[in-house]
Motif scaffolding. Structure first.
Motif, PDB file in Angstrom:
ATOM      1  N   TRP A  77       0.832  -1.205   0.000  1.00 28.07           N
ATOM      2  CA  TRP A  77       0.000   0.000   0.000  1.00 28.07           C
ATOM      3  C   TRP A  77       0.858   1.242   0.000  1.00 28.07           C
ATOM      4  N   ALA A  78       1.987   1.145   0.657  1.00 26.34           N
ATOM      5  CA  ALA A  78       2.869   2.312   0.691  1.00 26.34           C
ATOM      6  C   ALA A  78       3.382   2.670  -0.682  1.00 26.34           C
ATOM      7  N   ILE A  79       3.408   1.724  -1.618  1.00 28.85           N
ATOM      8  CA  ILE A  79       3.825   2.108  -2.967  1.00 28.85           C
ATOM      9  C   ILE A  79       2.643   2.344  -3.884  1.00 28.85           C
ATOM     10  N   ILE A  80       1.514   1.751  -3.602  1.00 28.92           N
ATOM     11  CA  ILE A  80       0.354   1.954  -4.478  1.00 28.92           C
ATOM     12  C   ILE A  80      -0.219   3.349  -4.293  1.00 28.92           C
ATOM     13  N   ILE A  81      -0.375   3.759  -3.066  1.00 30.95           N
ATOM     14  CA  ILE A  81      -1.046   5.042  -2.825  1.00 30.95           C
ATOM     15  C   ILE A  81      -0.317   6.224  -3.466  1.00 30.95           C
ATOM     16  N   PRO A  82       0.987   6.384  -3.283  1.00 27.22           N
ATOM     17  CA  PRO A  82       1.639   7.517  -3.933  1.00 27.22           C
ATOM     18  C   PRO A  82       1.527   7.461  -5.449  1.00 27.22           C
ATOM     19  N   THR A  83       1.568   6.269  -6.027  1.00 31.31           N
ATOM     20  CA  THR A  83       1.495   6.181  -7.475  1.00 31.31           C
ATOM     21  C   THR A  83       0.129   6.630  -7.970  1.00 31.31           C
ATOM     22  N   ILE A  84      -0.920   6.188  -7.300  1.00 31.59           N
ATOM     23  CA  ILE A  84      -2.244   6.646  -7.707  1.00 31.59           C
ATOM     24  C   ILE A  84      -2.325   8.159  -7.534  1.00 31.59           C
ATOM     25  N   TRP A  85      -1.823   8.645  -6.421  1.00 28.58           N
ATOM     26  CA  TRP A  85      -1.846  10.077  -6.140  1.00 28.58           C
ATOM     27  C   TRP A  85      -1.150  10.853  -7.227  1.00 28.58           C
ATOM     28  N   ARG A  86      -0.104  10.346  -7.739  1.00 24.66           N
ATOM     29  CA  ARG A  86       0.662  11.096  -8.707  1.00 24.66           C
ATOM     30  C   ARG A  86       0.080  11.036 -10.105  1.00 24.66           C
ATOM     31  N   PHE A  87      -0.601   9.949 -10.445  1.00 24.65           N
ATOM     32  CA  PHE A  87      -1.005   9.789 -11.839  1.00 24.65           C
ATOM     33  C   PHE A  87      -2.476   9.996 -12.142  1.00 24.65           C
ATOM     34  N   TRP A  88      -3.308  10.097 -11.126  1.00 24.24           N
ATOM     35  CA  TRP A  88      -4.730  10.169 -11.461  1.00 24.24           C
ATOM     36  C   TRP A  88      -5.123  11.439 -12.203  1.00 24.24           C
ATOM     37  N   PRO A  89      -4.455  12.607 -11.989  1.00 24.77           N
ATOM     38  CA  PRO A  89      -4.886  13.779 -12.757  1.00 24.77           C
ATOM     39  C   PRO A  89      -4.782  13.583 -14.260  1.00 24.77           C
ATOM     40  N   PHE A  90      -3.776  12.819 -14.673  1.00 26.00           N
ATOM     41  CA  PHE A  90      -3.639  12.530 -16.087  1.00 26.00           C
ATOM     42  C   PHE A  90      -4.883  11.810 -16.597  1.00 26.00           C
ATOM     43  N   SER A  91      -5.308  10.787 -15.883  1.00 28.03           N
ATOM     44  CA  SER A  91      -6.529  10.073 -16.260  1.00 28.03           C
ATOM     45  C   SER A  91      -7.719  11.013 -16.259  1.00 28.03           C
ATOM     46  N   MET A  92      -7.765  11.859 -15.274  1.00 31.22           N
ATOM     47  CA  MET A  92      -8.908  12.762 -15.179  1.00 31.22           C
ATOM     48  C   MET A  92      -9.017  13.625 -16.431  1.00 31.22           C
ATOM     49  N   LEU A  93      -7.891  14.167 -16.851  1.00 33.24           N
ATOM     50  CA  LEU A  93      -7.921  15.032 -18.023  1.00 33.24           C
ATOM     51  C   LEU A  93      -8.416  14.298 -19.258  1.00 33.24           C
ATOM     52  N   MET A  94      -7.856  13.129 -19.467  1.00 36.06           N
ATOM     53  CA  MET A  94      -8.244  12.369 -20.644  1.00 36.06           C
ATOM     54  C   MET A  94      -9.726  12.021 -20.571  1.00 36.06           C
ATOM     55  N   LEU A  95     -10.162  11.596 -19.403  1.00 35.57           N
ATOM     56  CA  LEU A  95     -11.554  11.195 -19.268  1.00 35.57           C
ATOM     57  C   LEU A  95     -12.481  12.396 -19.412  1.00 35.57           C
ATOM     58  N   LEU A  96     -12.048  13.500 -18.901  1.00 36.38           N
ATOM     59  CA  LEU A  96     -12.863  14.708 -19.003  1.00 36.38           C
ATOM     60  C   LEU A  96     -13.085  15.067 -20.469  1.00 36.38           C
ATOM     61  N   ALA A  97     -11.998  15.017 -21.227  1.00 32.82           N
ATOM     62  CA  ALA A  97     -12.140  15.299 -22.653  1.00 32.82           C
ATOM     63  C   ALA A  97     -13.082  14.295 -23.311  1.00 32.82           C
ATOM     64  N   GLY A  98     -12.904  13.054 -22.928  1.00 26.50           N
ATOM     65  CA  GLY A  98     -13.778  12.023 -23.490  1.00 26.50           C
ATOM     66  C   GLY A  98     -15.230  12.278 -23.131  1.00 26.50           C
ATOM     67  N   LEU A  99     -15.451  12.681 -21.883  1.00 31.91           N
ATOM     68  CA  LEU A  99     -16.809  12.967 -21.423  1.00 31.91           C
ATOM     69  C   LEU A  99     -17.445  14.047 -22.262  1.00 31.91           C
TER      70      LEU A  99
END
Lengths: 602, 450, 319
Positions: free
Chosen positions: C181-203
């Motif tokens: 968990w100590a490695i999963i959480i920071p990775t999600i924290w760091r990369f989710w905005p990228f997904s958000m942007l792409m998904l937002l455009a898709g939306l």
């Protein structure tokens, strides 16, 4: 009725929605905030798990007695004046700083610290009349040690304990302008610990010896070697006994010296492990140690008093937020006005005693110190390790990578999109395929290739900026091509074709028509490349050398075998994030467009 | 137009390339002093400045040699030395951790100095436990010269001991040591608002994982490898006894759990701040506690005025001190071997040895350096002086650095067990699980590299 | 007749070439870079995996003893090989890690994208602020979270235990099973905005008419999402899945900086494939085995991408 309810419901939902959004924003930004917050904390606060900022210690570092008042000097840089009879506070002045010291002159008090320099303070009204900046800059402030200051005639002399600093700074005592500096004859690892002046000479106590200088010309008159002081405290205090005899306080003992003869007469420790302060009254020597006060007759060596219960008395009711079993509140200083005695201790307490053997009859407690907020860390991180070099290297490498990769990717991407030449598909697929390969496979072969280039042409590539830029360019170009593809695809072919018809050849069409239209996309791609290059760690770990180290490698030096400076590491991490943050802010529109265009067109 | 563009592009390219390549990399000066490059790790607070100061006399006496020092951090030094060996491009002189000497020698990267050793007094000039690392065990080729020694000892709090009526003698054997810890724990001392824990030792997040366990294994009579260095000897009752003694101290609560997450540097800091009553660590800690804060030490702390040193408590198989350190070696492809040898000669002479010991806090490797008053007159340093006589070190074989990997991992996993499955942990688990697997894995490494 | 045909053939080749001359010029620098920095090293890398290349044979480089598939055997199967130690842990960790991180960042990105889709005051600012975690370099993320996750003095535990009293005692994050968990959480924290942007455009590309139709039909928000929004955005999240897969399997920076200051061993539950290979190659000096593991990893990745591509093609066809 239902109409109104619907709107109300919407409003409530909206409110909940906004609150949730806000909460999430706070949680998401928390680590970054925490990074910035910790970067201005004192390192000890971080290491002890203190969430907030702790307060500066107010240990008593000196007391001077006037006719009816006592001046108490404390470690946080404050001078507090109290009435001797009523024990009320009369005046107070404070200069925040580290490594505080002072000289109590007839009219003026000179207060010094290692970061701000000398302050001239009027004794009567405790107002700051003049100040001079610290002459020593460019050093990690944690490296500074004791400061010392003395004043006589028309000069004020300042020294600081710093490795390699073997100079005395001489200032005018009214204007505090620097008059000259005097270089002392010391060993390379010598440190200046204290200064003292009497009618004849100026004395400099170091970690190994005591040097007597002429007061006007600063020429060395005499020097007595005290032996390597293995506890690194050196000469803390110098007092005169009578005639040419002087007494030196050296962390674990006292030395009796004859300055004229240039010899050590005797060294004694009276059975005490640690000396904090000494005071001479007549033939008696008062010694303050963490355990209490001891009084001995200097000549007969008769022990007059050994009051080691004193520390318990001082400890009772000390106003500090500590629950102690056995406290470390220690006696640090002693002073007298002839009738009663004053003992200063750590945590800002002064106890009054009628007789040195008696219990204190009264005490005063200094106000608490200031909160330790260390903006200084942002200045120190450049001096602690060569962070400036790492930042420069990262900027150079990322910048050049961005430049080259942009050029290569723009050309290649345009070519792939516009020209269906044989091999187009193959090229496109192989570009994408490279993304699937684990980067670690490239390390050794690329390294060998550099070696081969070196052998064959004599150009040294490994460990240079160029080598790393080549590698990064080759790695980041495929992704850039992929992003740029959609930008170029979105530029209508008709524009180009009409230009063709007008007689431009392919190159001119590219330069004059397509390129200007694709600038937003190119800019966005450029920023991505910069971000990726800034972030890269694996190749930098293995292929950089001393002068070309980048930030990810250098930043690890803050916390390791020899130091545990989490505060500087957080500050450096904040600084490392700055360039990309600035770039992002300036060009966020382009970045967003770049990402989304790529996604939608697929 | 096109031609102009191409020309400009090529020009920019060339200019930037030349800017980057000439900006870095060292340039050779023809005629002038011989410039030596030397790689060191951070052994002291100012690694480069300290060494420059010590070499000042050397530079005065040898005006035609100039030593340029680069400092690498321990984390990346391993990779850089590998790369240097492979590329043939490296420094003239380098510092090697003692456990690396075997591996680097086997790569054929070091200059053989056997014939020259006589000039510095031969093997007798150095401590026997550190001379062992001058070359691979079993051969008498000398490829590195011992520079300084990292010896470990026990630091304890005199104020805590005074309060509880304990003395140094109570630390002399394993039994009395354990009783002392029990007493400290039972007293629940709190000083200055800081609860005092009896013992501080590190768990898996440390570079000293194996080094912490080694002295206990040796003191119990166990060893890592068999006499002939061919097989792993950890699967033995003696080794299990040693390891389980240390682990039992943790199980009995003498070590706080949070300590097991930290590394040595953090535990030393903790000791300086009053958290632990006893720790085991190297002589650099002594230097830290006797150096003022301004110079990077902790001499201004409460603890600095109230501590003392003692050797490891004596175990069933006698007294042992863990000894490591660093050596100096000359790169095989160096073109300035003679000049480099001069530097080594200088650095292993008594004066430079004592001087460097003052800066770094590590012990000298030259026997005669210990006669300096710096060691004889100081009560605490003389503890180390005695301790190095019982010094014991790992065997010097080429595979040692590789062996440490599975050992680090295996013991790291053991500490994780200790933290998470306390109830299921026992001597049996140590013996049959941890040590057996460790021995098997080490054997695999040894066999692979035959 | 013959001569004429040949001549037209020649002519046509010349025509092709001259028409596309500029195209070749344009791709030339890239092609050279790819050849030098990608193609040649990969081939060498493949060859390296067939050699016994370790500290003893390092100097011979490509002339080191040839062992064929010996390295591969050692890595995966041979119980007597030190290379195999810890590899199954690394594989398991990498699988769990990539899977959870990809799902996590897509899910969080999707939720926030949906929230962002509503117009509210300050939307642009909030979106920019969310992007902050993406800007932070990965090594800073590793250091920062490693610092925050410390058991006794780290802020995470202080918040969880001392302030919010969500847990009764301070757990270890950097030691033991929680490391994953100590490695999963920071990775999600760091990369989710990228997904958000792409998904937002898709939306924003989903035509409003579909939503209107759904509303008329009386579909609930939940159903609307799953039956309309999600499938309409499949090109976007298919790409996110691809990125997630590749990037997270090869993740290195965060883990190495989080645990780098200790013994370099992140623990049985924190070790990933890349840190494993890095450690084996550079700390144990077994480059041949390291290369072999990389090759195996590459093969697995190619297979996975192949599956993905087939699926992607199917979704493309719908559009």
């Amino acid at each position: 009725m239902s109409f109104i309810n619907y709107y109300q419901k919407e409003k409530i939902l909206r409110r909940i929605f906004l609150t949730l959004m806000f909460l999430f924003l706070v949680i998401n930004s928390f680590p970054i905030f925490w990074m910035g917050f910790c970067s201005i904390k004192n390192n000890n606060d971080i290491l002890s798990g203190n969430v907030g900022f702790s307060k500066a210690r107010t240990d008593v570092i000196g007391m001077e007695v006037d006719e009816d008042s006592i001046y108490v000097f404390s470690q946080d840089g404050a001078i507090s004046e109290y009435d001797l009879k009523t024990k009320e506070a009369i005046g107070r002045v404070k200069v925040r700083g580290r490594d505080v010291n002072y000289y109590f002159g007839n009219e003026n008090i000179y207060l010094v610290n290692s970061t701000k320099g000398i302050f001239k303070i009027n004794r009567e009204n405790l107002k700051i009349e003049a100040k001079t900046p610290n002459p020593i800059t460019g050093v990690d402030t944690n490296r500074f040690g004791n400061t010392s200051v003395v004043a006589y005639d028309d000069v004020v002399i300042f020294s600081v304990e710093l490795r390699g600093m073997h100079k005395l700074f001489i200032y005018d005592n009214e204007t505090l302008e620097l008059k000259r500096t005097v270089r002392l004859p010391m060993d390379s690892d010598g440190l200046i610990k204290s200064l003292y002046v009497n009618d004849d000479s100026l004395f400099v106590g170091t970690n190994k010896d005591i040097i007597a200088l002429d007061k006007k010309t600063f020429i060395e008159k005499n020097k007595i070697y005290l032996g390597d002081n293995y506890y690194a405290a050196g000469v803390q205090q110098i007092e005169r006994i009578v005639g040419n005899e002087m007494i030196l306080l050296v962390n674990n003992g006292v030395y009796f010296i004859d300055i004229a003869a240039g010899a050590v007469i005797a060294k004694k420790d009276y059975g005490i492990n640690l000396f904090e302060d000494i005071m001479i009254k007549g033939a008696n020597l008062y010694i303050v140690s963490p355990l209490g006060v001891k009084v001995v007759n200097m000549f007969t060596e008769e022990e007059i008093l050994n009051n080691d219960t004193l520390v318990r008395e001082l400890a009772d009711g000390v106003k500090v937020n500590l629950k102690s079993d056995y406290t470390s509140s220690e006696a640090t200083r002693i002073a007298t006005n002839g009738y009663e005695y004053y003992i200063g201790s750590s945590y800002g307490r002064v106890s009054f005693l009628k007789d040195i053997a008696a219990k204190p009859y009264d005490s005063i407690q200094l106000p608490l110190g200031h909160r330790l907020i260390m903006f200084q860390n942002y200045a120190d991180l450049w001096k602690n390790i060569d962070f400036g070099l790492y930042l420069k290297n990262s900027l150079i490498i990322s910048g050049f990578t961005m430049l080259f990769a942009m050029i290569l990717a723009t050309l290649a991407s345009y070519s792939l999109v516009r020209f269906s030449f044989p091999g187009n598909k193959f090229f496109g697929v192989s570009i994408l395929a490279t993304q699937m390969i684990p980067q670690i496979m490239y390390l050794i072969p690329i390294f060998i290739m550099f070696k081969w280039v070196n052998d064959v042409t004599g150009i040294s590539v490994k460990g240079t900026h160029a080598g790393l830029v080549f590698i990064y360019t080759a790695f980041f170009v495929p992704f850039s091509i992929w992003i740029l593809r959609s930008f170029f695809a979105s530029i209508p072919v008709e524009l180009e074709e009409s230009a063709r018809v007008d007689g431009c050849n392919a190159l001119q069409v590219f330069l004059k028509i397509t390129l200007p239209l694709a600038v937003p996309g190119i800019v966005a791609t450029g920023i991505y490349i910069f971000l990726m290059a800034w972030d890269e760690l694996m190749f930098a770990w293995v292929l950089t050398e001393g002068t070309t180290l980048t930030i990810p490698i250098g930043i690890r030096l803050f916390v390791g075998n020899y130091q545990n400076r989490y505060d500087l590491m957080m500050a450096a991490a904040t600084v490392a994030t700055m360039p990309v943050l600035i770039l992002f802010f300036l060009l966020q529109k382009h970045i967003v467009k770049g990402l989304t265009a790529g996604a939608v067109k697929g | 137009m096109k031609k102009l563009l191409t020309f400009l592009m090529v020009l920019t390219f060339l200019v930037s390339v030349s800017v980057m390549t000439t900006g870095c990399g060292s340039s050779e000066q023809v005629g002038g002093p011989t410039v030596l490059t030397m790689w060191v790790m951070p052994n002291s607070l100012e690694p480069i400045n300290d060494l420059v100061d010590i070499l000042e006399d050397f530079h005065k006496n040898n005006p035609d040699i100039k030593v340029e020092i680069t400092s690498l951090d321990w984390g990346s030094a391993w990779q850089r030395i590998t790369i240097a060996t492979m590329s043939g491009e490296g420094p003239d002189l380098m510092q090697l951790g003692t456990t690396w000497v075997g591996a680097v020698t086997s790569m054929g990267a070091l200059y053989d100095m056997t014939d020259r050793v006589g000039e510095i007094g031969g093997a007798e000039h150095f401590l026997p436990s550190s001379w062992r690392y001058s070359g691979i065990d079993g051969t008498d080729r000398v490829t590195s010269i011992p520079w300084f020694v990292d010896a470990r000892a026990m630091y304890y709090r005199t104020d805590v001991f005074n309060k509880l009526g304990l003395t140094k003698n109570d630390l002399s054997t394993w039994e009395s040591f354990e009783k002392t810890l029990a007493k400290i724990k039972a007293s629940n001392l709190e000083i200055d608002g800081q609860k005092v824990q009896p013992l501080g030792i590190t768990g898996k997040n440390d570079w000293n994982v194996v080094h912490n366990l080694a002295p206990w294994i040796w003191m119990a009579g166990g060893d890592f490898l068999t006499e002939d260095n061919k097989r792993c000897d950890l699967y033995s009752e003696e080794a299990a006894e040693g390891v389980s003694f240390l682990v039992s101290l943790v199980m009995k609560g003498y070590v706080p759990e949070s300590c097991l997450e930290q590394n040595t540097s953090q535990v030393e800091n903790g000791f300086n701040n009053g958290e632990y009553a006893i720790i085991f660590t190297g002589s650099n800690e002594l230097r830290a506690l006797t150096t003022s804060e301004e110079q990077g030490g902790a001499a201004n702390t409460y603890v600095a005025k109230r501590f003392d040193l003692a050797p490891y408590p004596e175990g069933p198989n006698g007294r042992v001190t863990f000894v490591g350190g660093s050596n100096l070696a000359i790169f095989k492809n160096s073109k300035k071997k003679d000049a480099s040898w001069e530097v080594i000669k200088y650095l292993t002479a008594k004066k430079a040895q004592v001087e460097y010991s003052k800066r770094s806090g590590f012990m000298p490797s030259a026997v005669e350096a210990f006669d300096d008053p710096y060691f004889t007159q100081d009560k605490r340093r003389s503890v180390y002086r005695e301790a190095v006589k019982y010094g014991r070190a790992y065997p010097c074989i080429p595979q040692w650095a590789q062996i440490e990997q599975p050992l680090n991992r295996r013991f790291g996993i053991m500490w994780e067990y200790v933290l998470n499955n306390k109830d299921q942990f026992s001597y049996d688990v140590i013996y049959n699980d941890v040590l057996k697997k460790a021995a098997t894995e080490v054997d695999k490494v040894l066999l692979m590299n035959r | 007749m013959e001569a004429q045909v040949t001549r037209t053939k020649l002519q046509s080749i010349k025509y092709y070439y001259s028409k596309y001359k500029i195209a070749y010029y344009f791709i030339l620098p890239t092609a050279i870079a790819m050849l030098l920095m990608h193609f040649i090293p990969i081939v060498q890398g493949f060859y390296m995996s067939l050699l016994r290349l370790n500290n003893f044979t390092l100097n011979q480089y490509l002339g080191a003893p040839f062992v064929g598939f010996g390295n591969f055997y050692d890595v995966m199967i041979n119980p007597a090989s030190p290379m195999r130690i810890g590899i199954y842990d690394a594989i398991r960790n990498t699988v769990i890690y990539s899977f959870l991180v990809t799902i996590g960042q897509t899910a969080v990105g999707m939720i926030v994208a949906l929230m962002m889709n509503y117009d509210f005051k300050g939307r642009g600012l909030v979106r920019t602020l969310f992007m902050f975690s993406w800007i932070v370099p990965t090594y800073v993320t590793g250091i920062l979270w490693g610092f925050m996750f410390q058991q006794s003095i780290g802020i995470v535990n202080i918040i969880l235990v001392d302030w919010l009293h969500l847990l009764s005692s301070k757990p270890f994050w950097l030691v033991g099973m929680n490391t994953i968990w100590a490695i999963i959480i920071p990775t999600i924290w760091r990369f989710w905005p990228f997904s958000m942007l792409m998904l937002l455009a898709g939306l924003q590309n989903v035509p409003q008419s579909l939503y209107d139709a759904a509303k008329i039909d009386g579909a609930s928000k939940w159903k609307t999402f799953w039956k309309i929004t999600w499938p309409m955005m499949s090109p976007v999240w298919m790409i996110l899945v691809l990125f997630g897969m590749i990037y997270n399997t090869y993740s290195f920076n965060i883990v190495i900086m989080m645990f780098g200051n200790g013994a370099g061993f992140p623990g049985r539950w924190g070790d990933l494939m890349m840190t494993n290979i890095f450690r084996n190659s550079f700390m144990r000096w077994d480059f041949g085995a390291g290369a072999a593991t990389s090759v195996l990893l590459l093969i697995v990745m190619v297979i996975l991408v192949n599956f993905w591509y087939k699926h992607y093609k199917k979704t493309e066809e719908i559009f």
